[in-house]
Write an enzyme that holds these catalytic residues in place. Structure first.
Site, short mmCIF file in Angstrom:
data_model
loop_
_atom_site.label_atom_id
_atom_site.label_comp_id
_atom_site.label_asym_id
_atom_site.label_seq_id
_atom_site.Cartn_x
_atom_site.Cartn_y
_atom_site.Cartn_z
N ASP A 321 0.89 -1.26 0.00
CA ASP A 321 0.06 -0.14 0.07
C ASP A 321 0.97 1.37 0.06
O ASP A 321 2.02 1.36 0.70
CB ASP A 321 -0.74 -0.13 1.15
CG ASP A 321 -1.84 1.19 1.59
OD1 ASP A 321 -2.69 1.30 0.27
OD2 ASP A 321 -1.44 1.86 2.04
N GLU A 360 1.74 -0.52 -5.02
CA GLU A 360 0.42 0.67 -5.33
C GLU A 360 1.46 1.77 -5.66
O GLU A 360 2.09 2.31 -4.72
CB GLU A 360 -0.32 0.81 -4.24
CG GLU A 360 -1.39 2.04 -4.57
CD GLU A 360 -2.18 2.12 -3.24
OE1 GLU A 360 -3.51 2.78 -3.61
OE2 GLU A 360 -1.97 2.27 -2.07
#
Length: 671
Positions: A321, A360
């Site tokens: 993330d 990401e």
């Protein structure tokens, strides 16, 4: 209360050896660290034991007779100086960052639990699916099984429920090769959510990097074993397990956030503090704080956690993330290439370098959008694919050049790498579901309690004439064609496709494009309302992709002529002619075909033989009219219409073909 014995400082955390447990914790600012033993329901202190030894910044000791199931916390004696970034308070029991199991108490407080790591893995073997054969399925452990028929009620929404044959049957029926699980590490819910009676359903608020989230366990006392059993069951079905991990920030939030673990142990070591104001944090994540992976002990924490999940829990990869936050330098600059210590360290690790690593590729700091900027071993979420494909099928003009690049694997973004660098999708947990992309022109996040201000406003969606639910058959038919076109584009493009769980079922979130706090029917898969024809269509697409390696090449298309006189790939107009520069530049152009030469894959099968496939042609019509498409004779004979998004479970209509050619009729986008 047993008297502590001397012990070694490593490894950190609590480790049971069959006779007792060794504890070790890092703190640079602590003067003394007490181990707080707890028991009962509700938990009460049994006693405190000062860890007797200090090796540099590691406090450690061994307690004979203390074993699995023992609940514990830490009391850190050190400076309480918020203006200087220190929050040590021995009256506050904080969580061991290395705890392998946690237990929730009142409010945002967690305590650790000593674990027995023994587990019978039997003949478990990692599927090790090559990237070129991978189809990812992003899902939530709880949401996937909370209402799944066939899973016993006591197991719904749990790791054990995800391992149930009823859950695995759907995954195998679809044909996906990996599940990408939203965070299952122990996490907290933010203060503003708790005040509204909401929770952080997605889990991007980690507090225990080694511990499975206890709320997803059928038996929280056995959460680690439940996760292992889930991984083992998925492996037995040939399905890999990828974890979405959050090492960029924690659930302790900003300066006014709760003191649960890191802040109460050594706030200045674990977090990036504002050098001008140590009472505040540097925030590249939008959550108030950023973990400081430049600090060796934090790098060690992250690497130890990754190795634990990869080695002890046997997961097959990770999606990171807000990954750029892990590569920022001392001044906050962004460079996630080989010069960034974190990415270099992961690539050099003999265990981690064999796993699937997904970034990401953006965070919320300046210069944080780094799509295409990661090292060779990494793949990246490709939001350019999502936006291009959504806009194209919505009917936006002038997108053919961009669409062509995305369909071909996004070589413009990943030059020097390969198509597997692109994890492409049209919907993910963050944003509209595929059904909502074709049902809502704007977001509807009122239930989140933020006045509909949260969530992205740039959704590239359409409602086909009615906002939200409708019983108009023409609109429903148009939406169904639109969804099939979106999902077909994902599954037939070069690169690595990713599906959002429930998109194959026609799942809606009622227009909520930021359902992070909706632990309810908004987010849970509604199996009773499943669109079975759509699920069959998606399964057919995946099967077709698997059957045709020309759709999942390991190298980028080149357009060069092959021994058979045809190129490895060729872009076509509806009249069968090769696309010209003028065709690509036509702002009104909404139709394109892609010929893929099955004899030009330039790869080898597992047995070493040349890999040869059928030729495949992909035809795209985002116009408003029926379209006659001619496949010229020079491309070959014996064409078969295999799949089409115009009608559910039906290929496009194929009329009688003139000699030497085949004519295919494509339905219009909105008809």
């Amino acid at each position: 209360m047993p008297a502590p014995w001397p012990s070694t400082p490593y490894p950190l955390g609590a480790r049971w050896d069959g006779r007792g447990t060794r504890f070790s914790v890092f703190s640079r600012v602590a003067e003394r660290v007490e181990l707080v033993l707890l028991a009962g329901d509700p938990l009460v202190e049994q006693g405190r034991v000062t860890l007797p030894e200090r090796s540099g910044d590691l406090f450690h000791g061994y307690l004979p007779g203390v074993g699995p199931g023992q609940r514990y916390g830490l009391a850190v004696h050190g400076p309480w100086a918020p203006d200087e970034g220190h929050f040590c308070d021995p009256e506050r029991v904080v969580l061991d960052p290395y705890a392998r199991a946690v237990e929730a108490t009142r409010g945002p407080v967690l305590v650790g639990r000593v674990t027995d790591d023994a587990f019978d893995w039997g003949d478990d073997a990692a599927p090790r699916v090559p990237w070129s054969r991978s189809v990812l399925y992003e899902t939530h452990v709880k949401g996937f099984t909370k209402r799944l028929p066939g899973v016993p009620e006591a197991l719904q929404g749990t790791y054990a429920g995800f391992a149930h044959p009823a859950a695995i049957a759907h995954l195998t029926r679809l044909g996906v090769t990996a599940v990408e699980l939203l965070p299952i590490q122990a996490h907290l819910s933010e203060r503003h959510l708790r005040a509204q009676g909401l929770t952080n359903y997605w889990g991007y608020s980690t507090i225990g990097f080694f511990a499975p989230h206890p709320g997803y366990a059928a038996d929280p006392a056995k959460a680690p074993a439940e996760v292992k059993a889930m991984v083992k069951a998925l492996h037995a079905a040939g399905i890999e397990v990828l974890l979405d991990v959050v090492f960029n920030h924690t659930g302790e939030e900003g300066p006014d956030g709760p003191i649960v673990a890191f802040r109460g142990i050594d706030n200045a070591a674990y977090y990036r503090l504002d050098p001008e104001n140590p009472a505040d944090y540097v925030d590249f994540t939008g959550t108030g704080n950023t973990l400081d992976v430049r600090e060796p002990v934090v790098m060690q924490l992250v690497m130890d956690a990754l190795r634990y999940w990869a080695g002890e829990m046997r997961v097959d990869g990770f999606r990171f993330d807000l990954a750029p936050a892990l590569g920022r330098d001392a001044l906050g600059g962004m460079r996630p290439d080989r010069m960034a210590t974190f990415f270099q360290t992961v690539e050099q690790d003999p265990l981690l370098q064999r796993l699937k690593l997904i970034a990401e590729p953006w965070d919320l700091g300046e210069g944080g959008y780094q799509l295409g900027g990661f090292p060779a071993l990494w793949s990246e979420w490709n939001d350019r694919f999502r936006d291009t494909v959504r806009a194209y099928w919505r009917g936006d003009p002038g997108l053919l050049p961009e669409l062509g690049r995305r369909l071909a694997g996004s070589q413009d973004l990943y030059a020097g790498r390969s198509p597997r660098a692109s994890i492409h999708f049209v919907a993910a947990h963050d944003g509209f579901t595929a059904r909502d992309v074709v049902s809502y022109a704007r977001k509807h996040n009122e239930a989140n309690g933020e006045g509909n201000r949260d969530g992205h406003g740039h959704n590239l969606s359409t409602n086909h004439g009615v906002e939200g639910e409708t019983d108009d058959p023409a609109i429903l038919a148009a939406r169904a064609r639109h969804v099939r076109s979106l999902l077909a584009t994902v599954l037939l493009a070069q690169g690595v496709p990713m599906l959002l769980a429930g998109d194959e079922l026609g799942r809606t979130q009622g227009g909520n494009n930021n359902a992070y706090c909706q632990d309810n029917a908004t987010s849970w898969l509604d199996w009773a309302a499943a669109d079975e024809p759509l699920a069959a269509f998606v399964a057919g697409l995946i099967a077709f992709r698997k059957a045709h390696p020309v759709l999942r090449r390991r190298r980028f298309l080149r357009g060069t002529e092959q021994a058979d006189g045809l190129p490895d790939a060729q872009w076509l107009r509806p009249d069968g002619q090769v696309m010209t520069a003028a065709d690509w530049e036509d702002p009104s152009g909404q139709r394109v075909g892609l010929f893929l030469n099955g004899a030009a894959i330039d790869e080898r099968a597992p047995d070493g033989s040349p890999l040869v496939d059928d030729d495949v042609v992909l035809l795209f019509n985002a116009g408003d009219d029926d379209l006659e498409w001619v496949l010229p004779a020079e491309l070959g004979e014996g064409w078969v219409a295999a799949l089409g998004s115009g009608e559910a479970n039906a290929p496009p209509p194929v009329p009688a073909a003139p000699a030497g050619a085949l004519t295919v009729w494509l339905r219009p986008r909105h008809a």
